[in-house]
Write a protein that holds these residues in place. Sequence first.
Motif, PDB file in Angstrom:
ATOM      1  N   VAL A  61       0.810  -1.122   0.019  1.00  0.00           N
ATOM      2  CA  VAL A  61       0.129   0.153  -0.150  1.00  0.00           C
ATOM      3  C   VAL A  61       0.936   1.122   0.060  1.00  0.00           C
ATOM      4  N   GLN A  62       2.154   1.141   0.633  1.00  0.00           N
ATOM      5  CA  GLN A  62       2.923   2.282   0.630  1.00  0.00           C
ATOM      6  C   GLN A  62       2.389   3.632   0.981  1.00  0.00           C
ATOM      7  N   SER A  63       2.278   4.630   0.329  1.00  0.00           N
ATOM      8  CA  SER A  63       1.848   5.865   1.038  1.00  0.00           C
ATOM      9  C   SER A  63       0.409   5.820   1.174  1.00  0.00           C
ATOM     10  N   SER A 156      13.476  -4.331   3.268  1.00  0.00           N
ATOM     11  CA  SER A 156      14.002  -3.694   2.117  1.00  0.00           C
ATOM     12  C   SER A 156      13.894  -2.013   2.311  1.00  0.00           C
ATOM     13  N   GLU A 157      12.664  -1.647   2.858  1.00  0.00           N
ATOM     14  CA  GLU A 157      12.523  -0.072   3.025  1.00  0.00           C
ATOM     15  C   GLU A 157      13.453   0.238   3.869  1.00  0.00           C
ATOM     16  N   LEU A 158      13.619  -0.316   4.959  1.00  0.00           N
ATOM     17  CA  LEU A 158      14.649   0.127   6.078  1.00  0.00           C
ATOM     18  C   LEU A 158      15.843   0.269   5.382  1.00  0.00           C
ATOM     19  N   GLN A 191       4.808   0.428   8.282  1.00  0.00           N
ATOM     20  CA  GLN A 191       3.449   1.014   7.826  1.00  0.00           C
ATOM     21  C   GLN A 191       3.305   1.074   6.123  1.00  0.00           C
ATOM     22  N   CYS A 192       4.464   1.619   5.623  1.00  0.00           N
ATOM     23  CA  CYS A 192       4.190   1.442   4.133  1.00  0.00           C
ATOM     24  C   CYS A 192       4.430  -0.002   3.597  1.00  0.00           C
ATOM     25  N   ALA A 193       4.886  -1.010   4.415  1.00  0.00           N
ATOM     26  CA  ALA A 193       5.070  -2.538   3.844  1.00  0.00           C
ATOM     27  C   ALA A 193       3.575  -3.113   4.055  1.00  0.00           C
ATOM     28  N   THR A 239      -2.278  13.305  -3.842  1.00  0.00           N
ATOM     29  CA  THR A 239      -1.217  12.770  -4.783  1.00  0.00           C
ATOM     30  C   THR A 239      -0.102  13.431  -5.264  1.00  0.00           C
ATOM     31  N   TYR A 240       0.512  13.967  -4.020  1.00  0.00           N
ATOM     32  CA  TYR A 240       1.686  14.901  -4.263  1.00  0.00           C
ATOM     33  C   TYR A 240       1.544  16.096  -4.985  1.00  0.00           C
ATOM     34  N   ASP A 241       2.569  16.246  -5.740  1.00  0.00           N
ATOM     35  CA  ASP A 241       2.694  17.545  -6.667  1.00  0.00           C
ATOM     36  C   ASP A 241       1.925  17.545  -7.879  1.00  0.00           C
ATOM     37  N   GLY A 257      -0.180   5.807  -3.738  1.00  0.00           N
ATOM     38  CA  GLY A 257       1.362   5.233  -3.228  1.00  0.00           C
ATOM     39  C   GLY A 257       2.008   4.697  -4.194  1.00  0.00           C
ATOM     40  N   VAL A 258       3.301   4.453  -4.127  1.00  0.00           N
ATOM     41  CA  VAL A 258       4.339   4.007  -5.065  1.00  0.00           C
ATOM     42  C   VAL A 258       4.305   2.584  -5.566  1.00  0.00           C
ATOM     43  N   GLY A 259       3.335   1.739  -4.712  1.00  0.00           N
ATOM     44  CA  GLY A 259       3.010   0.519  -4.913  1.00  0.00           C
ATOM     45  C   GLY A 259       2.215   0.354  -6.248  1.00  0.00           C
TER      46      GLY A 259
END
Length: 304
Positions: A61-63, A156-158, A191-193, A239-241, A257-259
């Motif tokens: 889910v990422q962001s 991996s994120e870490l 949480q991103c994972a 959705t960011y910028d 999210g980037v997923g």
Amino acid sequence: MNYPAILEQIHRDIQPYLGTGRVADYIPELAKIPADRFGMAVVTAAGDVHRIGDADERFSVQSISKLFACTLAFQLIDDELWSRVGREPSGTAFNSLVQLETEQGKPRNPFINAGALVVTDVLCRRFVSAETALVEFMRRLTGERTVDYDLRVAQSELANAHRNRAMAHFIASFGNLEMPAEVVVDAYCRQCAISMSCVELARAALFLCNGGVVPATGERILDSSSTKRLSALMLTCGTYDAAGDFVFRVGLPAKSGVGGGIVAVLPGEMAVCVWSPGLDSNGNSLAGTLALEWLTTHTGQSIF
Ligand code: GLN
């Protein structure tokens, strides 16, 4: 509304676009996801579930987790949050550090990484394990006990969290973290994972369509005013910028999210989640954004 027919049409029309965009490759677990996956689920406030494609397949889910972490922080400290995080679109990338220095370590909003780190700090301060609290929250919202975070993705994120770590320490240098930066980054990466499917994410977001109450259980998650505010934040910052272009095209509050997932809500009517891993240059799902644009065009429904 004939959602089944509309989803089928979107699924047909999206085929030439699948595999376009760039799959996130900063960690191997995301890089290996085939770019041509596509799933979409609409869950109505009345409880009907409509799905197409890979709508039941779990993805990272990422962001999108930032939306639910922020909901929990709202529950805990409500308006106190605004002394530590802003509520303006950033106009910069989700992982940008540039504004933090001129703005004295107060991130622009809770949906960019810097803001999410402060939100996670709020959770770390109040829960023994922030990520466990968030996973439990997602289980409650979905009624799905097997929702969890993926340990390999988290590790991996870490291992690749240099930028998020830099950001957390930078924020800490301004006195805007209560917990040690490393504790916050650890919880943030976990949480991103979290892995969830389109159906599960649409279900989890349904309280936003219903004044803050989960329709299936009657559980109140937020009061109606906080629900309105959270949806407003999704619209301007979710959705960011690309938030301006996204709302121009789709017309719904959303969080990406980037997923490759995007969850969006139409108050009073439905929550929708789409997943397709190929991203545009802002880190939003390319086919996913298009599918949502078609959904609001075909249904004639948006918040406008
Ligand atoms: N794990 C990613 C990060 O922290 C999440 C970013 C995103 O989904 N936009 O950079």
